[in-house]
Design an enzyme around this catalytic site. Structure first.
Site, PDB file in Angstrom:
ATOM      1  N   LYS A  16       0.847  -1.186   0.000  1.00  0.00           N
ATOM      2  CA  LYS A  16       0.000   0.000   0.000  1.00  0.00           C
ATOM      3  C   LYS A  16       0.887   1.243   0.000  1.00  0.00           C
ATOM      4  CE  LYS A  16      -3.562  -2.435   2.638  1.00  0.00           C
ATOM      5  NZ  LYS A  16      -4.326  -2.492   3.917  1.00  0.00           N
ATOM      6  N   ASP A 150       5.829   1.344  14.752  1.00  0.00           N
ATOM      7  CA  ASP A 150       4.585   1.254  15.506  1.00  0.00           C
ATOM      8  C   ASP A 150       4.824   1.136  17.006  1.00  0.00           C
ATOM      9  OD1 ASP A 150       2.209   1.609  14.135  1.00  0.00           O
ATOM     10  OD2 ASP A 150       2.247  -0.376  13.239  1.00  0.00           O
TER      11      ASP A 150
END
Length: 398
Positions: A16, A150
């Protein structure tokens, strides 16, 4: 020729991307286009949409297209489609940074080697995140690449919130709670003052990032003080195909009594459990909400129950609760899940406004005006968070 930034999120079967103007620190208005190449390993589908949602490009790639081939196709398409732009830097979502990285970092061969050490701790994501970095380095060796983690938002968790009750030597070797979805939580922390007001942002807030991956984070003054995910992104809430919190004795039982291998157990816990495993139907909440199958209903009930349980735990870590925020694909779009969670949180002081919850589109309040604890839904934007980090660390921030 103007500069652009590319944000990449590479997974097991997809790449993506989002492309941003880079003449100033990016905002949502600087998005040029976004999309990705999905179904890698089957019949790869390459689709790009403009910032207004209109389709810019839509085609299929040959079967057998590899991740490296797909990366070459994507970069080639960008360079051909936007000859007036120069790709100045690329930001990658990297799930696990361990204790080594407390913020974005320029990628070097040494950094890549360090990231590879975390492959086994995030098998759904990390190997593919790092492979994308390596593939792009082969295509454009001089291109600046930035890894955005993250785990970084949780890097300053209180020590007591990171510790497992294991022998100290294991803790010293890095076996501890790290937390994940940090890019999402960082974005929400930045949006809270605008959406909910500074008083809420400065207070005791629990954010529920609910999607295929799901976790929750307790924030005090927009800083993480506790979170549901742990050493890996397998812990905590029930997820699309991940089990969430599990008695470690179950793993021992599967090893000893069922003679399962470590890899078989990994597949079971990461890819065959969660909503998919309990329902036997799908890992997609939309499918389950539309179903009247009792197993689908059971999966939804367990999903909500686990959120409610963890909400109580995080409120205890905060010493109370001032606001509850929903984000992620389910949190943003599934008003029924928000309703059920808020109803189970009534004891904490959450009073839902059913009409506001049902009609909400975008960011806004879903609790009643007199609710002691306010409840909100705020769309997240991890791509934009990465773009900002890249801009600050690369040319724009120097």
């Amino acid at each position: 020729m103007s500069d652009v930034l590319l944000v990449l999120n590479a997974g097991s079967s997809s790449i993506k991307f989002a492309l941003y103007e880079a003449h100033t620190e990016p905002t949502a208005d600087h998005l040029i286009c976004e999309g990705g190449i999905g179904s890698l390993g089957h019949r790869p589908h390459f689709k790009v949409v403009n910032s207004d949602g209109s389709t810019r490009y839509d085609t299929y790639l040959p079967e057998g297209t590899s991740h490296d081939d797909a990366m070459a196709v994507l970069i080639g398409w960008i360079e051909t489609t936007f000859p007036e732009h120069r790709l100045s830097a690329v930001g990658h979502r990297v799930v696990h940074g361990g204790a080594l990285f407390d913020g974005p970092v320029d990628v070097t061969p040494e950094v890549i080697a360090q990231l590879r050490a975390f492959d086994r701790l995030a098998p759904l994501h990390q190997p593919h995140n790092v492979s994308a970095i390596e593939a792009l380095a082969k295509l454009h060796p001089s291109l600046t690449q930035i890894a955005c983690f993250d785990t970084a938002f949780h890097h300053r968790l209180p020590e007591v919130a990171t510790a497992f009750a294991l022998p100290r030597e294991l803790t010293e070797q890095g076996v501890r709670r790290y937390g994940f979805h940090g890019l999402s939580y960082e974005y929400i922390a930045g949006r809270l003052p605008d959406v909910a007001g500074q008083a809420v942002a400065d207070g005791r807030v629990v954010v529920a990032h609910l999607g295929a991956g799901a976790s929750m984070c307790a924030m005090l003054r927009c800083r993480s003080i506790a979170t549901t995910m742990g050493f890996t992104a397998l812990d905590g809430l029930m997820m699309g195909s991940r089990c969430g919190e599990l008695d470690p004795g179950v793993v021992l039982y599967l090893l000893e009594e069922k003679s399962m291998t470590a890899r078989e157990i990994e597949d079971l816990l990461y890819r065959e459990s969660g909503l998919l495993g309990v329902s036997g139907i799908s890992d997609d909440m939309r499918t389950l909400l539309a179903s009247d199958d009792p197993h689908a209903c059971e999966a939804i009930e367990l999903f909500v129950y686990r959120i409610a349980r963890e909400l109580g735990s995080l409120a205890a870590a905060l010493g109370g609760l001032d606001a509850l925020v929903f984000t992620g694909g389910i949190g943003e779009h599934a008003s029924e899940i928000r309703r059920r969670v808020c109803e189970q949180a009534a004891w904490l002081g959450v009073t839902l406004d059913p009409d506001a919850n049902a009609r909400l589109s975008g960011a806004g309040r879903i609790s009643a005006p007199d609710s002691k604890v306010s409840a909100w839904a705020i769309p997240t934007d991890e791509d934009l968070m990465i773009a900002r980090h890249v801009w600050r660390l690369a040319d724009g921030g120097r």
